[in-house]
Scaffold this motif. Structure first.
Motif, short mmCIF file in Angstrom:
data_model
loop_
_atom_site.label_atom_id
_atom_site.label_comp_id
_atom_site.label_asym_id
_atom_site.label_seq_id
_atom_site.Cartn_x
_atom_site.Cartn_y
_atom_site.Cartn_z
N GLU A 88 -21.55 58.15 46.49
CA GLU A 88 -22.54 57.12 46.19
C GLU A 88 -22.83 56.23 47.39
N ALA A 89 -22.08 56.44 48.48
CA ALA A 89 -22.24 55.66 49.71
C ALA A 89 -22.13 54.17 49.46
N GLN A 90 -21.09 53.79 48.69
CA GLN A 90 -20.87 52.36 48.44
C GLN A 90 -19.41 52.08 48.09
N PHE A 91 -19.01 50.87 48.38
CA PHE A 91 -17.68 50.38 48.04
C PHE A 91 -17.59 50.22 46.53
N ASP A 92 -16.43 50.55 45.96
CA ASP A 92 -16.27 50.44 44.50
C ASP A 92 -14.79 50.23 44.16
N SER A 93 -14.43 48.99 43.81
CA SER A 93 -13.03 48.68 43.48
C SER A 93 -12.76 48.67 41.98
N PHE A 94 -13.76 48.95 41.15
CA PHE A 94 -13.58 48.78 39.71
C PHE A 94 -12.60 49.78 39.11
N GLY A 95 -12.60 51.00 39.56
CA GLY A 95 -11.65 51.98 39.04
C GLY A 95 -10.22 51.57 39.31
N GLU A 96 -9.95 51.11 40.52
CA GLU A 96 -8.60 50.65 40.88
C GLU A 96 -8.23 49.41 40.05
N PHE A 97 -9.19 48.53 39.86
CA PHE A 97 -8.97 47.34 39.04
C PHE A 97 -8.58 47.73 37.61
N ARG A 98 -9.31 48.64 37.01
CA ARG A 98 -9.03 49.07 35.63
C ARG A 98 -7.65 49.71 35.52
N ARG A 99 -7.29 50.50 36.50
CA ARG A 99 -5.96 51.14 36.48
C ARG A 99 -4.86 50.09 36.53
N ASN A 100 -5.05 49.06 37.33
CA ASN A 100 -4.03 48.02 37.42
C ASN A 100 -3.94 47.19 36.15
N MET A 101 -5.06 46.96 35.49
CA MET A 101 -5.03 46.24 34.20
C MET A 101 -4.27 47.06 33.15
N ALA A 102 -4.45 48.37 33.20
CA ALA A 102 -3.74 49.24 32.25
C ALA A 102 -2.24 49.22 32.53
N LYS A 103 -1.87 49.30 33.80
CA LYS A 103 -0.45 49.27 34.15
C LYS A 103 0.20 47.95 33.73
N ALA A 104 -0.56 46.86 33.81
CA ALA A 104 -0.03 45.54 33.46
C ALA A 104 -0.20 45.23 31.98
N ASP A 105 -0.80 46.16 31.22
CA ASP A 105 -1.01 45.99 29.78
C ASP A 105 -1.78 44.69 29.48
N LEU A 106 -2.89 44.51 30.18
CA LEU A 106 -3.66 43.28 30.04
C LEU A 106 -5.06 43.49 29.44
N HIS A 107 -5.30 44.66 28.85
CA HIS A 107 -6.63 44.92 28.30
C HIS A 107 -6.99 43.96 27.16
N ASP A 108 -6.00 43.41 26.47
CA ASP A 108 -6.28 42.48 25.38
C ASP A 108 -6.34 41.02 25.85
N THR A 109 -6.20 40.82 27.15
CA THR A 109 -6.23 39.47 27.71
C THR A 109 -7.34 39.29 28.73
N VAL A 110 -7.55 40.31 29.55
CA VAL A 110 -8.53 40.23 30.64
C VAL A 110 -9.87 40.81 30.18
N VAL A 111 -10.93 40.03 30.37
CA VAL A 111 -12.29 40.46 30.06
C VAL A 111 -13.03 40.67 31.38
N PRO A 112 -13.18 41.93 31.83
CA PRO A 112 -13.90 42.15 33.09
C PRO A 112 -15.40 41.88 32.91
N ILE A 113 -15.97 41.13 33.83
CA ILE A 113 -17.42 40.92 33.85
C ILE A 113 -17.91 41.51 35.17
N VAL A 114 -18.47 42.71 35.08
CA VAL A 114 -18.88 43.43 36.28
C VAL A 114 -20.30 42.98 36.64
N SER A 115 -20.34 41.94 37.44
CA SER A 115 -21.61 41.27 37.74
C SER A 115 -21.40 40.37 38.94
N SER A 116 -22.50 40.00 39.57
CA SER A 116 -22.42 38.94 40.58
C SER A 116 -22.12 37.63 39.86
N SER A 117 -21.54 36.71 40.58
CA SER A 117 -21.13 35.43 40.01
C SER A 117 -22.32 34.65 39.46
#
Length: 203
Positions: A88-117
């Protein structure tokens, strides 16, 4: 700070003493309302803040477009080729972010908002107990993050700003510019400085 995941294993730029200070602040404030961070990257600070929020059954909103800041782009100083999608010729950290949330068991606490601020803030109505600004480090991006979110912090709440450097030769000046702006506004009072992290209380 007893975390479910070793944050040293997560890509990111948060020092241990800064992580401790963030955790303590979020642990105190999350009993009064949700916390929001701007600039999640791969989730190092998200795990710290999210674990604190979980202690009070609170929520962490994690705002990041996951396309990287200026310094993460190809050819720049902090570019990580492992986070670059060649197809896709672009930087993308979201997959790594999701994997780390799963490892930390935080899916019921963290609400990702994939958007500019700024887009995420446009119709925001929820009062926040704490806001952590660690997004883009250009002056335009830092000012936008401050102006979009500082007004949503409850009285007594915390504004945390990362990567503060008093001297230009030590680092970019945008974060410390918004720190000084917050103090000059009369709405925020500095309460703690740890390495390059500052915590300010909303008066």
């Amino acid at each position: 700070m007893d975390l479910p995941l070793d944050i040293g294993s997560i890509k990111g730029f948060l020092a241990d003493d800064e992580a401790d200070a963030l955790y303590r602040a979020a642990l105190d404030r999350s009993q009064h309302g949700p916390v929001l961070e701007i600039g999640s990257y791969c989730g190092k600070s998200t795990v710290v803040l999210g674990h604190a929020c979980r202690q009070h059954n609170s929520v962490l909103y994690a705002v990041d477009h996951h396309r990287g800041s200026e310094e993460h782009q190809k050819g720049e100083l902090f570019h990580d080729p492992e986070l670059y999608n060649e197809a896709e010729a672009q930087f993308d950290s979201f997959g790594e972010f999701r994997r780390n949330m799963a490892k930390a068991d935080l899916h019921d606490t963290v609400v990702p908002i994939v958007s500019s601020s700024d887009v995420a803030s446009r119709h925001w109505q929820t009062p926040l107990s704490m806001v952590f600004i660690d997004g883009g480090h250009s002056l335009e991006a830092a000012l936008s993050d401050y102006r979009c979110w500082a007004g949503h912090i409850q009285r007594g709440g915390i504004l945390a700003i990362h990567d503060l450097f008093d001297e230009p030769e030590n680092g970019g000046q945008a974060p410390i510019a918004i720190f000084r702006l917050a103090v000059a506004s009369g709405l925020f009072q500095p309460v703690e400085r740890v390495s390059s992290l500052a915590l300010l209380k909303r008066l």
